[in-house]
Write a protein that holds these residues in place. Structure first.
Motif, PDB file in Angstrom:
ATOM      1  N   HIS A 130     -10.562 -17.766 -43.665  1.00  0.00           N
ATOM      2  CA  HIS A 130      -9.532 -18.502 -44.407  1.00  0.00           C
ATOM      3  C   HIS A 130      -9.067 -17.834 -45.696  1.00  0.00           C
ATOM      4  O   HIS A 130      -7.978 -18.130 -46.171  1.00  0.00           O
ATOM      5  CB  HIS A 130      -9.943 -19.952 -44.687  1.00  0.00           C
ATOM      6  CG  HIS A 130     -10.179 -20.743 -43.456  1.00  0.00           C
ATOM      7  ND1 HIS A 130      -9.170 -21.151 -42.617  1.00  0.00           N
ATOM      8  CD2 HIS A 130     -11.331 -21.198 -42.890  1.00  0.00           C
ATOM      9  CE1 HIS A 130      -9.674 -21.819 -41.595  1.00  0.00           C
ATOM     10  NE2 HIS A 130     -10.984 -21.856 -41.726  1.00  0.00           N
ATOM     11  N   THR A 131      -9.885 -16.970 -46.303  1.00  0.00           N
ATOM     12  CA  THR A 131      -9.473 -16.307 -47.553  1.00  0.00           C
ATOM     13  C   THR A 131      -9.742 -14.808 -47.460  1.00  0.00           C
ATOM     14  O   THR A 131     -10.585 -14.362 -46.674  1.00  0.00           O
ATOM     15  CB  THR A 131     -10.234 -16.855 -48.776  1.00  0.00           C
ATOM     16  OG1 THR A 131     -11.616 -16.488 -48.660  1.00  0.00           O
ATOM     17  CG2 THR A 131     -10.087 -18.368 -48.924  1.00  0.00           C
ATOM     18  N   ARG A 132      -9.061 -14.054 -48.313  1.00  0.00           N
ATOM     19  CA  ARG A 132      -9.257 -12.609 -48.388  1.00  0.00           C
ATOM     20  C   ARG A 132     -10.698 -12.287 -48.761  1.00  0.00           C
ATOM     21  O   ARG A 132     -11.341 -11.423 -48.150  1.00  0.00           O
ATOM     22  CB  ARG A 132      -8.284 -12.030 -49.423  1.00  0.00           C
ATOM     23  CG  ARG A 132      -8.406 -10.538 -49.637  1.00  0.00           C
ATOM     24  CD  ARG A 132      -7.397 -10.066 -50.703  1.00  0.00           C
ATOM     25  NE  ARG A 132      -7.429  -8.625 -50.872  1.00  0.00           N
ATOM     26  CZ  ARG A 132      -8.255  -7.988 -51.697  1.00  0.00           C
ATOM     27  NH1 ARG A 132      -9.132  -8.662 -52.445  1.00  0.00           N
ATOM     28  NH2 ARG A 132      -8.218  -6.669 -51.787  1.00  0.00           N
ATOM     29  N   GLU A 133     -11.220 -12.977 -49.771  1.00  0.00           N
ATOM     30  CA  GLU A 133     -12.580 -12.713 -50.251  1.00  0.00           C
ATOM     31  C   GLU A 133     -13.615 -12.949 -49.154  1.00  0.00           C
ATOM     32  O   GLU A 133     -14.543 -12.160 -48.982  1.00  0.00           O
ATOM     33  CB  GLU A 133     -12.886 -13.593 -51.467  1.00  0.00           C
ATOM     34  CG  GLU A 133     -12.067 -13.280 -52.697  1.00  0.00           C
ATOM     35  CD  GLU A 133     -10.592 -13.709 -52.614  1.00  0.00           C
ATOM     36  OE1 GLU A 133     -10.278 -14.662 -51.844  1.00  0.00           O
ATOM     37  OE2 GLU A 133      -9.766 -13.071 -53.279  1.00  0.00           O
ATOM     38  N   LYS A 134     -13.457 -14.052 -48.414  1.00  0.00           N
ATOM     39  CA  LYS A 134     -14.411 -14.380 -47.353  1.00  0.00           C
ATOM     40  C   LYS A 134     -14.308 -13.366 -46.203  1.00  0.00           C
ATOM     41  O   LYS A 134     -15.319 -12.982 -45.604  1.00  0.00           O
ATOM     42  CB  LYS A 134     -14.171 -15.808 -46.854  1.00  0.00           C
ATOM     43  CG  LYS A 134     -15.247 -16.318 -45.940  1.00  0.00           C
ATOM     44  CD  LYS A 134     -16.528 -16.586 -46.676  1.00  0.00           C
ATOM     45  CE  LYS A 134     -17.534 -17.232 -45.747  1.00  0.00           C
ATOM     46  NZ  LYS A 134     -18.863 -17.289 -46.325  1.00  0.00           N
ATOM     47  N   ALA A 135     -13.093 -12.914 -45.886  1.00  0.00           N
ATOM     48  CA  ALA A 135     -12.917 -11.909 -44.833  1.00  0.00           C
ATOM     49  C   ALA A 135     -13.622 -10.607 -45.215  1.00  0.00           C
ATOM     50  O   ALA A 135     -14.310 -10.000 -44.392  1.00  0.00           O
ATOM     51  CB  ALA A 135     -11.428 -11.667 -44.576  1.00  0.00           C
ATOM     52  N   ILE A 136     -13.463 -10.196 -46.464  1.00  0.00           N
ATOM     53  CA  ILE A 136     -14.140  -8.975 -46.942  1.00  0.00           C
ATOM     54  C   ILE A 136     -15.656  -9.158 -46.856  1.00  0.00           C
ATOM     55  O   ILE A 136     -16.380  -8.263 -46.402  1.00  0.00           O
ATOM     56  CB  ILE A 136     -13.681  -8.630 -48.372  1.00  0.00           C
ATOM     57  CG1 ILE A 136     -12.220  -8.163 -48.346  1.00  0.00           C
ATOM     58  CG2 ILE A 136     -14.582  -7.576 -49.007  1.00  0.00           C
ATOM     59  CD1 ILE A 136     -11.562  -8.048 -49.701  1.00  0.00           C
ATOM     60  N   GLU A 137     -16.138 -10.322 -47.260  1.00  0.00           N
ATOM     61  CA  GLU A 137     -17.578 -10.610 -47.201  1.00  0.00           C
ATOM     62  C   GLU A 137     -18.093 -10.555 -45.764  1.00  0.00           C
ATOM     63  O   GLU A 137     -19.135  -9.949 -45.485  1.00  0.00           O
ATOM     64  CB  GLU A 137     -17.837 -11.994 -47.805  1.00  0.00           C
ATOM     65  CG  GLU A 137     -19.286 -12.423 -47.784  1.00  0.00           C
ATOM     66  CD  GLU A 137     -19.452 -13.863 -48.264  1.00  0.00           C
ATOM     67  OE1 GLU A 137     -20.248 -14.590 -47.631  1.00  0.00           O
ATOM     68  OE2 GLU A 137     -18.787 -14.258 -49.248  1.00  0.00           O
ATOM     69  N   GLN A 138     -17.370 -11.174 -44.828  1.00  0.00           N
ATOM     70  CA  GLN A 138     -17.810 -11.172 -43.428  1.00  0.00           C
ATOM     71  C   GLN A 138     -17.833  -9.757 -42.861  1.00  0.00           C
ATOM     72  O   GLN A 138     -18.806  -9.359 -42.203  1.00  0.00           O
ATOM     73  CB  GLN A 138     -16.904 -12.068 -42.576  1.00  0.00           C
ATOM     74  CG  GLN A 138     -17.150 -13.546 -42.769  1.00  0.00           C
ATOM     75  CD  GLN A 138     -16.323 -14.402 -41.824  1.00  0.00           C
ATOM     76  OE1 GLN A 138     -15.621 -13.910 -40.950  1.00  0.00           O
ATOM     77  NE2 GLN A 138     -16.408 -15.713 -42.007  1.00  0.00           N
ATOM     78  N   LEU A 139     -16.786  -8.992 -43.102  1.00  0.00           N
ATOM     79  CA  LEU A 139     -16.748  -7.623 -42.571  1.00  0.00           C
ATOM     80  C   LEU A 139     -17.813  -6.742 -43.206  1.00  0.00           C
ATOM     81  O   LEU A 139     -18.366  -5.863 -42.543  1.00  0.00           O
ATOM     82  CB  LEU A 139     -15.354  -7.019 -42.752  1.00  0.00           C
ATOM     83  CG  LEU A 139     -14.284  -7.614 -41.829  1.00  0.00           C
ATOM     84  CD1 LEU A 139     -12.903  -7.128 -42.220  1.00  0.00           C
ATOM     85  CD2 LEU A 139     -14.594  -7.289 -40.375  1.00  0.00           C
TER      86      LEU A 139
END
Length: 193
Positions: free
Chosen positions: A84-93
């Protein structure tokens, strides 16, 4: 046998694009189903329950074969949702870099005439490359995978994140296992070819 209408219980443009590959007429319906995971629910049990719930919850006016599907990504034994957010996507990847990640996709086919439900779960493994922080940021900023389980679009630039893919059907990774669906439809007398 009634003339069945094919219904996709999803508003996802990705699932619609996948079902279009089969070149059969279908309509879409928005499922009315609570997708909240239950305590202690395994990934397999969760995607089965959600796929069935989505298919059965759609209101149809004529005999229909209703397709429900749901997918989860599992990292280190934890179910991971859409970022849902840029920050969370970076964290997941960042968590996925250099790892092998499992995706579980539940598929249900509900016959509204007979009330019969067929359900399957397809597993797909993604082996990620070791990614630098800059590569992850560049990818997220280019593709904005904020509404995709695992924070990537394998049908797009996301392919650059992977070392290899392992599974029966590449469509499973996008969210609709077409090989299983064809088998399920044929069992209901609905011939794709």
């Amino acid at each position: 046998m009634p003339n069945y209408q094919l219904v996709l219980a999803s508003t996802s443009p990705y699932r619609q694009q996948l079902l279009n590959k089969l070149a059969v007429p279908f309509i879409t319906a928005s499922p009315n189903f609570d997708e909240t995971p239950l305590q202690e629910e395994t990934p397999v049990d969760l995607v089965k329950r959600l796929a069935i719930g989505k298919a059965v919850s759609c209101s149809v006016q004529q005999p229909s074969l209703v397709i429900g599907s749901d997918q989860v990504c599992v990292i280190n034994d934890q179910i991971i949702g859409k970022p849902h957010t840029r920050e969370k996507a970076i964290e997941q990847l960042t968590q996925q870099s250099g790892q092998s990640i499992q995706f579980y996709t539940g598929l249900a086919l509900y016959n509204s005439n007979t009330k019969q439900v067929d359900v399957k779960v397809d597993t797909f493994t993604v082996h990620f490359r070791r990614l630098t922080e800059q590569q992850i940021v560049n990818y997220v900023d280019k593709e904005e995978p904020f509404y995709c389980a695992g924070s990537f679009k394998s049908e797009g630039l996301g392919i650059a994140l992977f070392e290899r893919l392992e599974g029966k059907d590449p469509n499973t990774l996008v969210g609709l296992p077409l090989i299983d669906l064809i088998d399920m439809l044929e069992a209901q007398g609905f011939e794709v070819l």
